[in-house]
Design a protein around this motif. Sequence first.
Motif, short mmCIF file in Angstrom:
data_model
loop_
_atom_site.label_atom_id
_atom_site.label_comp_id
_atom_site.label_asym_id
_atom_site.label_seq_id
_atom_site.Cartn_x
_atom_site.Cartn_y
_atom_site.Cartn_z
N HIS A 122 0.84 -1.20 0.00
CA HIS A 122 0.00 0.00 0.00
C HIS A 122 0.87 1.25 0.00
N VAL A 123 0.73 2.06 -1.02
CA VAL A 123 1.45 3.33 -1.13
C VAL A 123 0.48 4.46 -0.81
N VAL A 124 0.77 5.20 0.25
CA VAL A 124 -0.10 6.29 0.70
C VAL A 124 0.65 7.61 0.53
N THR A 125 0.04 8.53 -0.18
CA THR A 125 0.63 9.85 -0.37
C THR A 125 -0.18 10.90 0.38
N VAL A 126 0.51 11.67 1.19
CA VAL A 126 -0.14 12.75 1.94
C VAL A 126 -0.17 13.99 1.05
N SER A 127 -1.37 14.37 0.66
CA SER A 127 -1.58 15.58 -0.13
C SER A 127 -2.26 16.62 0.77
N SER A 128 -2.95 17.54 0.17
CA SER A 128 -3.57 18.63 0.91
C SER A 128 -4.92 18.97 0.30
N MET A 129 -5.81 19.47 1.14
CA MET A 129 -7.08 19.97 0.63
C MET A 129 -6.87 21.07 -0.40
N GLY A 130 -5.73 21.75 -0.30
CA GLY A 130 -5.41 22.79 -1.27
C GLY A 130 -5.19 22.25 -2.67
N GLY A 131 -4.95 20.94 -2.78
CA GLY A 131 -4.76 20.34 -4.09
C GLY A 131 -6.02 19.75 -4.67
N ILE A 132 -7.13 19.84 -3.94
CA ILE A 132 -8.41 19.29 -4.41
C ILE A 132 -9.14 20.30 -5.28
N GLN A 133 -9.53 19.88 -6.46
CA GLN A 133 -10.25 20.78 -7.35
C GLN A 133 -11.56 21.22 -6.72
N GLY A 134 -11.80 22.51 -6.71
CA GLY A 134 -13.03 23.06 -6.17
C GLY A 134 -12.99 23.38 -4.70
N TYR A 144 2.80 25.39 -3.78
CA TYR A 144 2.50 24.27 -2.88
C TYR A 144 1.22 23.55 -3.29
N SER A 145 0.13 24.30 -3.42
CA SER A 145 -1.16 23.66 -3.69
C SER A 145 -1.20 23.01 -5.06
N SER A 146 -0.56 23.63 -6.06
CA SER A 146 -0.55 23.00 -7.39
C SER A 146 0.28 21.73 -7.38
N SER A 147 1.34 21.70 -6.58
CA SER A 147 2.14 20.46 -6.48
C SER A 147 1.33 19.35 -5.81
N LYS A 148 0.51 19.71 -4.85
CA LYS A 148 -0.31 18.71 -4.17
C LYS A 148 -1.43 18.21 -5.08
N GLY A 149 -1.86 19.04 -6.01
CA GLY A 149 -2.80 18.57 -7.02
C GLY A 149 -2.14 17.63 -8.00
N ALA A 150 -0.89 17.93 -8.37
CA ALA A 150 -0.16 17.09 -9.32
C ALA A 150 0.07 15.69 -8.77
N VAL A 151 0.40 15.59 -7.50
CA VAL A 151 0.71 14.28 -6.93
C VAL A 151 -0.55 13.42 -6.78
N ILE A 152 -1.70 14.07 -6.66
CA ILE A 152 -2.96 13.33 -6.65
C ILE A 152 -3.15 12.59 -7.98
N THR A 153 -2.97 13.32 -9.07
CA THR A 153 -3.12 12.71 -10.39
C THR A 153 -2.08 11.61 -10.61
N LEU A 154 -0.86 11.83 -10.14
CA LEU A 154 0.19 10.82 -10.27
C LEU A 154 -0.23 9.52 -9.59
N MET A 155 -0.76 9.60 -8.40
CA MET A 155 -1.16 8.38 -7.68
C MET A 155 -2.34 7.68 -8.36
N GLU A 156 -3.26 8.45 -8.91
CA GLU A 156 -4.37 7.84 -9.65
C GLU A 156 -3.85 7.05 -10.85
N LEU A 157 -2.86 7.60 -11.52
CA LEU A 157 -2.28 6.94 -12.68
C LEU A 157 -1.54 5.66 -12.28
N LEU A 158 -0.77 5.72 -11.19
CA LEU A 158 -0.02 4.55 -10.75
C LEU A 158 -0.95 3.43 -10.29
#
Length: 225
Positions: A122-134, A144-158
């Motif tokens: 299990h790979v868990v990535t700690v992101s931020s509410m600032g990276g959530i669309q909307g 910071y917030s845009s990077s946290k949005g980017a890592v969300i998409t990365l984990m979805e892809l992996l």
Amino acid sequence: MKNIIITGTSRGIGHELALQFANAGHQVLAISRKIPQTLLGNINITCLSVDLSNEKELSKVNDFLSKSWKQIDGIVHNAGSLILKPFSETTQDDFESIYKVNVFGVANLTRIALPYLQNGSHVVTVSSMGGIQGSLKFAGLAAYSSSKGAVITLMELLAEEYKERGISFNVLALGSVQTEMLEEAFPGYQAPISASEMANYIFDFTLTGNKYFNGKVLQVSSTNP
């Protein structure tokens, strides 16, 4: 007993999380630039001083894994870097320094760990509410917030790419937690959740969350954001 990698263990959530896993009998690889004395001497914790923004330094992790661990049961990508600046003053160097830790560091460490991840890992990535669309955004946190949005998409892809191997990738988008980083960014603000309390949640989620989720983003926040 499981083998767990945790980043950002010098303070805050990562530090508390390393102690919780170790005290529960799991083996922990604690990765941070600075190694806290409070983790040294614990027989279940191995500390590595690694600057995640420097890809070459991750060779230390590869060396450790090849010599010491046959498998990795969990990774918690907890390390984070934050710059609070008006966008007009945020330079490309600022963006790059944030993305090197928050995005590239996550990607590079995951790539190194792949040969040791197996069905049930299990790979868990700690992101931020600032990276959530909307979600509600704060001025000054463009990098910071845009990077946290980017890592969300990365984990979805992996999660999609490695689902046939049975490796789960999930994201916890945290709201405000009372950590040193929060105090540095917003002096005087009091978050409703302590680092220890959030570590409790992440501890349980790392061990059991992949039974219920894969490729998901869970919003872990009792405030807005």
